[in-house]
Design an enzyme around this catalytic site. Structure first.
Site, PDB file in Angstrom:
ATOM      1  N   HIS A   1      -0.493  25.757  13.349  1.00 29.07           N
ATOM      2  CA  HIS A   1      -0.689  27.213  13.356  1.00 29.07           C
ATOM      3  C   HIS A   1      -2.000  27.586  14.052  1.00 29.07           C
ATOM      4  O   HIS A   1      -2.021  28.398  14.988  1.00 29.07           O
ATOM      5  CB  HIS A   1      -0.690  27.711  11.902  1.00 29.07           C
ATOM      6  CG  HIS A   1      -0.903  29.182  11.750  1.00 29.07           C
ATOM      7  ND1 HIS A   1       0.125  30.073  11.526  1.00 29.07           N
ATOM      8  CD2 HIS A   1      -2.043  29.930  11.774  1.00 29.07           C
ATOM      9  CE1 HIS A   1      -0.366  31.301  11.431  1.00 29.07           C
ATOM     10  NE2 HIS A   1      -1.682  31.235  11.574  1.00 29.07           N
ATOM     11  N   GLU A   2      -3.093  26.971  13.605  1.00 29.76           N
ATOM     12  CA  GLU A   2      -4.396  27.332  14.171  1.00 29.76           C
ATOM     13  C   GLU A   2      -4.518  26.895  15.635  1.00 29.76           C
ATOM     14  O   GLU A   2      -5.238  27.516  16.416  1.00 29.76           O
ATOM     15  CB  GLU A   2      -5.530  26.729  13.333  1.00 29.76           C
ATOM     16  CG  GLU A   2      -5.561  27.163  11.871  1.00 29.76           C
ATOM     17  CD  GLU A   2      -5.612  28.671  11.652  1.00 29.76           C
ATOM     18  OE1 GLU A   2      -5.995  29.414  12.585  1.00 29.76           O
ATOM     19  OE2 GLU A   2      -5.249  29.108  10.537  1.00 29.76           O
TER      20      GLU A   2
ATOM     21  N   GLU B   1      -1.491  36.578  16.218  1.00 35.48           N
ATOM     22  CA  GLU B   1      -0.628  35.901  15.242  1.00 35.48           C
ATOM     23  C   GLU B   1       0.692  35.472  15.884  1.00 35.48           C
ATOM     24  O   GLU B   1       1.297  34.477  15.466  1.00 35.48           O
ATOM     25  CB  GLU B   1      -0.371  36.799  14.027  1.00 35.48           C
ATOM     26  CG  GLU B   1      -1.590  37.068  13.155  1.00 35.48           C
ATOM     27  CD  GLU B   1      -2.238  35.820  12.594  1.00 35.48           C
ATOM     28  OE1 GLU B   1      -1.570  34.770  12.511  1.00 35.48           O
ATOM     29  OE2 GLU B   1      -3.429  35.883  12.248  1.00 35.48           O
TER      30      GLU B   1
ATOM     31  N   HIS C   1      -3.415  29.740  17.811  1.00 32.36           N
ATOM     32  CA  HIS C   1      -4.524  30.679  18.044  1.00 32.36           C
ATOM     33  C   HIS C   1      -5.477  30.117  19.098  1.00 32.36           C
ATOM     34  O   HIS C   1      -5.930  30.827  20.010  1.00 32.36           O
ATOM     35  CB  HIS C   1      -5.309  30.889  16.744  1.00 32.36           C
ATOM     36  CG  HIS C   1      -4.669  31.788  15.750  1.00 32.36           C
ATOM     37  ND1 HIS C   1      -4.276  33.073  16.020  1.00 32.36           N
ATOM     38  CD2 HIS C   1      -4.378  31.587  14.429  1.00 32.36           C
ATOM     39  CE1 HIS C   1      -3.776  33.636  14.935  1.00 32.36           C
ATOM     40  NE2 HIS C   1      -3.819  32.756  13.948  1.00 32.36           N
TER      41      HIS C   1
END
Length: 494
Positions: A263-264, A293, A267
């Site tokens: 997930h990160e 997001e 980003h």
């Protein structure tokens, strides 16, 4: 010869970006490295830096420069850059420096104390700091609302998702609430008949970290321009040239850290691939938090939890965590798509996650609009958890209303970005699949370029060149269409 008004503005915003760089790294250090007794001094230093950045944006000289630049013969890129500069300038000039400083100090106190208060489930202790954060956030919302004609909550949401209104969010979320509960029940009924092997721990933190780092490399993370660390709440911080991502580890559960890292990394890739020649200007920075997001959720939900990607990384899981039948690709896919209503948002499965976001959105909007007070949150939280997920949170503050970091520093208006981001991500992948029909086979074979190349061409390289609605329209050929999100969930879970 006097520099053009636009060139002078570029100098001001470059200086501001350098201040933001220092603030970002100091904020990362505060969350990941700083010893506890450093917080008061750090909080004061960061508040001072916020005031300095605010002063930079409210210099009286900026208004005539912005007006003069409007009359200059600028190309389309500089014209868009000027639009973004004006937006930053307008927002800063609506807030007094005293409020900026007070909110920064109150947020730092509240977030630091929250780390221990959450562990202890100390809601009453948390309220002592949180009431001040709410009061200052309401002041900010009121000032922004009076100047812009928006509702107070909409004025805060506009900081994170420019152009979005709570009326539009209500429409989108209201539709989701009509079909999501039934889809959750259908998926759980379908999965009840599936065999799921549980992975047997413990899983050494060093091994989990090594696995995460190898996956980050597979996902294209540039380790010469970023790093991975640990924090109480996973996040992506730093700046485009030096991205800092964090995760958290449990030795009885490797799933949390692994998908948190995926997930990160989404980003991080967005930040690392922003146009380097523009990144010091508002134009060259991320478009909105919903778009941000959408990058993390493209990586985690669309790509990371897909059977094709889990097939690709199954050998890496076995390499770092040991041989287990549970690590077979098909079982990993069942593990990462298991639908099970739970307390914790960041650990939620893809299907129940929107319910967590809708709950927080409804509570924070009522809080900012003055319909409820901070003291009312636990009862409302439990009522909505019962209604949306069938979970009793009475008296469980740690796994209930104390679990998130966002409200501690007054980031009200942020939560809708998560589900809007999931919707943008589903729309991107629907678009990619139209041009790459064999996408899953290519992902399973380790060919991730079709995904990264599309994101780079349509999102990363565009930065803030276009308003959000136009960015999405140009990338996918249509405005935000939540139907893609529902279709994705139904295809994956039914």
């Amino acid at each position: 010869m006097t520099a053009s008004a636009y060139s002078q503005l570029e100098s001001v915003f470059t200086r501001l970006y350098r201040y933001q760089h220092l603030a970002a790294i100091a904020g990362w250090d505060q969350a990941a490295m700083m010893p506890p007794k450093g917080n008061d001094a750090r909080g004061a230093a960061m508040a001072e830096l916020q005031v300095l950045m605010h002063a930079t944006l409210t210099e009286p000289a900026l208004q005539p420069l912005l007006a003069a630049a409007e009359q200059e013969p600028l190309d389309d890129t500089r014209r868009a850059s000027l639009r973004e500069m004006r937006r930053s300038w307008q927002h800063a000039n609506l807030l007094p420096a005293s409020l900026v400083e007070a909110k920064a100090l109150a947020g730092s106190r509240c977030e630091h104390a929250w780390r221990e208060q959450r562990k202890a489930g100390d809601w009453q202790g948390f309220l002592g700091n949180f009431r001040e954060v709410v009061q200052l956030s309401r002041q900010e919302a009121q000032l922004l609302a009076e100047a812009t004609g928006k509702r107070p909550y909409d004025a805060l949401m506009d900081k994170f998702e420019p152009g979005m209104s709570s009326a539009e969010v209500e429409r989108i979320f209201g539709d989701v609430k009509t079909w999501l509960p039934g889809l959750i029940q259908q998926a759980m009924a379908k999965q009840a008949g599936e065999t799921l092997l549980a992975a047997q721990g413990p899983f050494a933190v060093d091994s989990q970290r090594a696995l995460g780092v190898e996956i980050m490399g597979l996902l294209g993370f540039d380790f010469d321009a970023g790093r991975l660390d640990v924090s109480v709440h996973p996040f992506c911080g730093g700046v485009a040239e030096d991205v800092r991502i964090t995760t958290r580890y449990r030795d009885d559960d490797f799933m949390q850290s692994m998908m948190g890292i995926v997930h990160e990394t989404g980003h991080a890739r967005y930040e690392q691939c922003l146009p380097r020649e523009l990144v010091h200007l508002p134009l060259g920075q991320a478009r909105s938090m919903g778009i941000h997001e959408s990058q993390s959720l493209s990586f985690e939900m669309q790509l990371g939890r897909s059977p094709a990607f889990l097939q690709l990384i199954a050998p890496l899981v076995k390499k770092h965590l040991g041989e287990q039948d549970a690590f077979a690709a098909a079982n990993l896919a069942r593990m990462y798509t298991r639908v099970r209503p739970g307390y914790i948002r960041v650990d939620a499965d893809e299907l129940t996650y929107p319910a967590h976001v809708i709950l927080r959105y409804e509570i924070e909007r009522a809080l900012i609009e003055g319909d409820i007070e901070a003291e009312d949150i636990p009862a409302l939280w439990d009522e909505k958890m019962q209604a949306y997920l069938g979970i009793d949170t009475r008296g469980n503050y740690r796994d209930g209303c104390l679990q998130d970091i966002h409200w501690t520093d007054g980031s009200f208006g942020y939560f809708p970005s998560y589900t809007l981001g999931a919707m943008y991500a589903a729309q991107y992948f629907a678009t990619i699949r139209r041009s790459v029909p064999d996408l899953d086979a290519r992902i399973a074979a380790g060919e991730l370029a079709p995904v990264f190349d599309w994101l780079d061409a349509n999102i990363w390289s565009q930065a803030s060149r276009w308003e959000t609605a136009e960015l999405v329209q140009r990338a996918t050929g249509e405005a935000l269409n939540p139907a893609h999100f529902r279709a994705h969930l139904e295809a994956r879970y039914l």
